[in-house]
Scaffold this active site. Sequence first.
Site, PDB file in Angstrom:
ATOM      1  N   GLU A 140      30.261  40.417  18.837  1.00 38.94           N
ATOM      2  CA  GLU A 140      29.362  39.306  19.585  1.00 38.94           C
ATOM      3  C   GLU A 140      27.799  39.756  19.799  1.00 38.94           C
ATOM      4  O   GLU A 140      27.694  40.811  20.443  1.00 38.94           O
ATOM      5  CB  GLU A 140      30.251  39.119  20.831  1.00 38.94           C
ATOM      6  CG  GLU A 140      29.457  37.973  21.709  1.00 38.94           C
ATOM      7  CD  GLU A 140      30.150  37.855  23.098  1.00 38.94           C
ATOM      8  OE1 GLU A 140      29.584  37.168  23.840  1.00 38.94           O
ATOM      9  OE2 GLU A 140      31.380  38.294  23.227  1.00 38.94           O
TER      10      GLU A 140
ATOM     11  N   LYS B 198      29.432  29.203  26.923  1.00 37.42           N
ATOM     12  CA  LYS B 198      29.172  29.471  28.372  1.00 37.42           C
ATOM     13  C   LYS B 198      28.352  28.618  29.101  1.00 37.42           C
ATOM     14  O   LYS B 198      27.337  28.240  28.752  1.00 37.42           O
ATOM     15  CB  LYS B 198      28.388  30.566  28.808  1.00 37.42           C
ATOM     16  CG  LYS B 198      29.356  32.066  28.238  1.00 37.42           C
ATOM     17  CD  LYS B 198      28.439  33.325  28.676  1.00 37.42           C
ATOM     18  CE  LYS B 198      29.177  34.690  28.162  1.00 37.42           C
ATOM     19  NZ  LYS B 198      28.271  35.652  28.342  1.00 37.42           N
TER      20      LYS B 198
ATOM     21  N   ASP C 112      26.388  34.559  21.180  1.00 40.49           N
ATOM     22  CA  ASP C 112      26.430  34.042  22.588  1.00 40.49           C
ATOM     23  C   ASP C 112      24.984  33.735  23.220  1.00 40.49           C
ATOM     24  O   ASP C 112      24.634  32.547  23.123  1.00 40.49           O
ATOM     25  CB  ASP C 112      26.820  35.528  23.482  1.00 40.49           C
ATOM     26  CG  ASP C 112      26.883  35.267  24.943  1.00 40.49           C
ATOM     27  OD1 ASP C 112      26.340  34.241  25.437  1.00 40.49           O
ATOM     28  OD2 ASP C 112      27.233  36.309  25.612  1.00 40.49           O
TER      29      ASP C 112
ATOM     30  N   ASN D   7      25.748  42.566  23.348  1.00 38.65           N
ATOM     31  CA  ASN D   7      24.646  42.002  23.951  1.00 38.65           C
ATOM     32  C   ASN D   7      23.288  42.182  23.705  1.00 38.65           C
ATOM     33  O   ASN D   7      22.287  42.735  24.486  1.00 38.65           O
ATOM     34  CB  ASN D   7      24.682  42.427  25.619  1.00 38.65           C
ATOM     35  CG  ASN D   7      25.921  41.751  26.372  1.00 38.65           C
ATOM     36  OD1 ASN D   7      27.121  42.576  26.812  1.00 38.65           O
ATOM     37  ND2 ASN D   7      26.042  40.315  26.747  1.00 38.65           N
TER      38      ASN D   7
ATOM     39  N   ASP E 255      31.492  43.307  22.186  1.00 41.80           N
ATOM     40  CA  ASP E 255      30.227  42.438  22.272  1.00 41.80           C
ATOM     41  C   ASP E 255      28.903  43.491  22.743  1.00 41.80           C
ATOM     42  O   ASP E 255      29.051  44.379  23.529  1.00 41.80           O
ATOM     43  CB  ASP E 255      30.517  41.801  23.667  1.00 41.80           C
ATOM     44  CG  ASP E 255      29.249  40.892  24.438  1.00 41.80           C
ATOM     45  OD1 ASP E 255      28.241  40.835  23.638  1.00 41.80           O
ATOM     46  OD2 ASP E 255      29.364  40.384  25.498  1.00 41.80           O
TER      47      ASP E 255
ATOM     48  N   GLY F  20      32.794  34.311  29.801  1.00 40.56           N
ATOM     49  CA  GLY F  20      32.897  34.645  31.328  1.00 40.56           C
ATOM     50  C   GLY F  20      31.632  35.216  31.648  1.00 40.56           C
ATOM     51  O   GLY F  20      30.767  36.188  31.092  1.00 40.56           O
TER      52      GLY F  20
ATOM     53  N   SER G 237      37.419  41.276  29.702  1.00 39.23           N
ATOM     54  CA  SER G 237      36.129  42.062  29.160  1.00 39.23           C
ATOM     55  C   SER G 237      36.002  43.412  29.813  1.00 39.23           C
ATOM     56  O   SER G 237      35.931  43.334  30.993  1.00 39.23           O
ATOM     57  CB  SER G 237      34.890  40.967  29.730  1.00 39.23           C
ATOM     58  OG  SER G 237      33.728  41.743  29.039  1.00 39.23           O
TER      59      SER G 237
ATOM     60  N   LYS H 172      37.919  42.566  25.109  1.00 38.57           N
ATOM     61  CA  LYS H 172      37.144  42.569  24.650  1.00 38.57           C
ATOM     62  C   LYS H 172      36.085  43.812  25.192  1.00 38.57           C
ATOM     63  O   LYS H 172      36.220  43.966  26.283  1.00 38.57           O
ATOM     64  CB  LYS H 172      35.958  41.396  24.928  1.00 38.57           C
ATOM     65  CG  LYS H 172      34.647  41.491  24.473  1.00 38.57           C
ATOM     66  CD  LYS H 172      33.854  40.049  24.742  1.00 38.57           C
ATOM     67  CE  LYS H 172      33.324  40.029  26.236  1.00 38.57           C
ATOM     68  NZ  LYS H 172      32.405  38.936  26.409  1.00 38.57           N
ATOM     69  N   LEU H 173      35.410  44.765  24.350  1.00 36.26           N
ATOM     70  CA  LEU H 173      34.741  45.870  24.860  1.00 36.26           C
ATOM     71  C   LEU H 173      33.361  45.692  24.636  1.00 36.26           C
ATOM     72  O   LEU H 173      32.794  45.223  23.566  1.00 36.26           O
ATOM     73  CB  LEU H 173      35.336  47.070  23.949  1.00 36.26           C
ATOM     74  CG  LEU H 173      34.648  48.355  24.487  1.00 36.26           C
ATOM     75  CD1 LEU H 173      35.238  48.981  25.849  1.00 36.26           C
ATOM     76  CD2 LEU H 173      35.222  49.501  23.406  1.00 36.26           C
ATOM     77  N   LYS H 174      32.508  46.120  25.640  1.00 37.24           N
ATOM     78  CA  LYS H 174      31.137  45.952  25.604  1.00 37.24           C
ATOM     79  C   LYS H 174      30.858  47.355  24.792  1.00 37.24           C
ATOM     80  O   LYS H 174      31.297  48.452  25.122  1.00 37.24           O
ATOM     81  CB  LYS H 174      30.532  46.187  26.801  1.00 37.24           C
ATOM     82  CG  LYS H 174      30.824  44.823  27.968  1.00 37.24           C
ATOM     83  CD  LYS H 174      29.877  43.678  27.429  1.00 37.24           C
ATOM     84  CE  LYS H 174      30.440  42.506  28.507  1.00 37.24           C
ATOM     85  NZ  LYS H 174      29.527  41.013  28.124  1.00 37.24           N
TER      86      LYS H 174
END
Length: 374
Positions: A218, A267, A243, A195, A193, A295, A139, A165-167
């Site tokens: 995500e 998770k 998520d 968030n 992702d 994670g 990540s 995975k890139l935020k």
Amino acid sequence: MKLKSVTLHQVSIPLVTPFETSFMRETEKDCYLVEAKFDTPKGEITGWGESVAMIAPLYSSEYVASGIDVTKRWLAPILFDVDDLTAETVSWHLRHVIGHPMAKSALEMAVIEAQLKLNDQSFKSYLGGVVDSVPSGVSVGIQDSVEETVRVIGDYLEEGYARIKLKIKPGKDIAPIAAVRKAFGDDFGFQVDANAAYTLVDASHLRRLDEYGLLLIEQPLGEADIRQHGELAKLMETPMCLDESIDSAEAAADAISMGAAAVINIKPGRVGGFIEAKKIHDLCAAHGVAVWHGGMVETGLGRAANAALASLPGFTLPGDISGSNRFFKEDISEEIVMYDGKVDVPTGVGFGVSIDPAKLEKFRTDSVEILQQS
């Protein structure tokens, strides 16, 4: 087993580089570990658990101090009163305490390890894992520039990670994704992702991501927005992954029935423990929904347990089970090593790793001992 004492060790472990998401920037891993002692037919056994709650209530309503408080005042006293405590019944005993899944998960984890030690069993064997190693994804946090994003991802690709995975967040999404695809092509697994950084109003903007052949997007919308995720999924080609929205097997069932999740990120801490996480895995497998293991910047203890869960057959996508050195120069247990794009599933009794007392002392910032009241 009879729970006799619980010690909560608060630790702060420096990260090798800052980790930035759409909601916060971390430079240390701040969490607490659970050290639980049990009377058993084999004498006293110690089980360890790890809370994945963050220092601030930004990923979820939980945070480190709240987890310590609710464990001390409510959760541990309930478990002290159980004469024959098992891993499978922890969540049932704690059911009347509303919320706090990460605190409950940390306690359940300690009970699981003690039970595994009592039975001379590995966590992989207990869960029914089917592989000896799991693909390792990494990540990547939000970087200061597009150029830095390309450089950092290039380094991880050279290390051999199986998936990147890139935020992302508004203003830092299309440009870095396009630059990464231009620099490295389409021949590697790439997902993003958010968030919960967007709303359904952003649908036309998010549809631009379909150009880049992503494995998934995500949690683009808020955690309560399961219906809206279903609407967004109809408008995008990129598979929708949830998520934060998935806090139980029931929530997973709702999301699947609404067409809101082609993929689910599991998770254990978010859903209240590994027992519930396995239920979600089984549910998704029955409905043909892919799952992967997320994670939370865990120490080697949590990372080892995660690898065992990810050895179940439904985990068909690489998870965020990177090597310890992705985040830490020094881990608090044996190092989890990534090699050839994978991580071995520990096979030792319990979680297959042990807490290093010297490292615990080095990184501990506080501790709270909770004893059974006579």
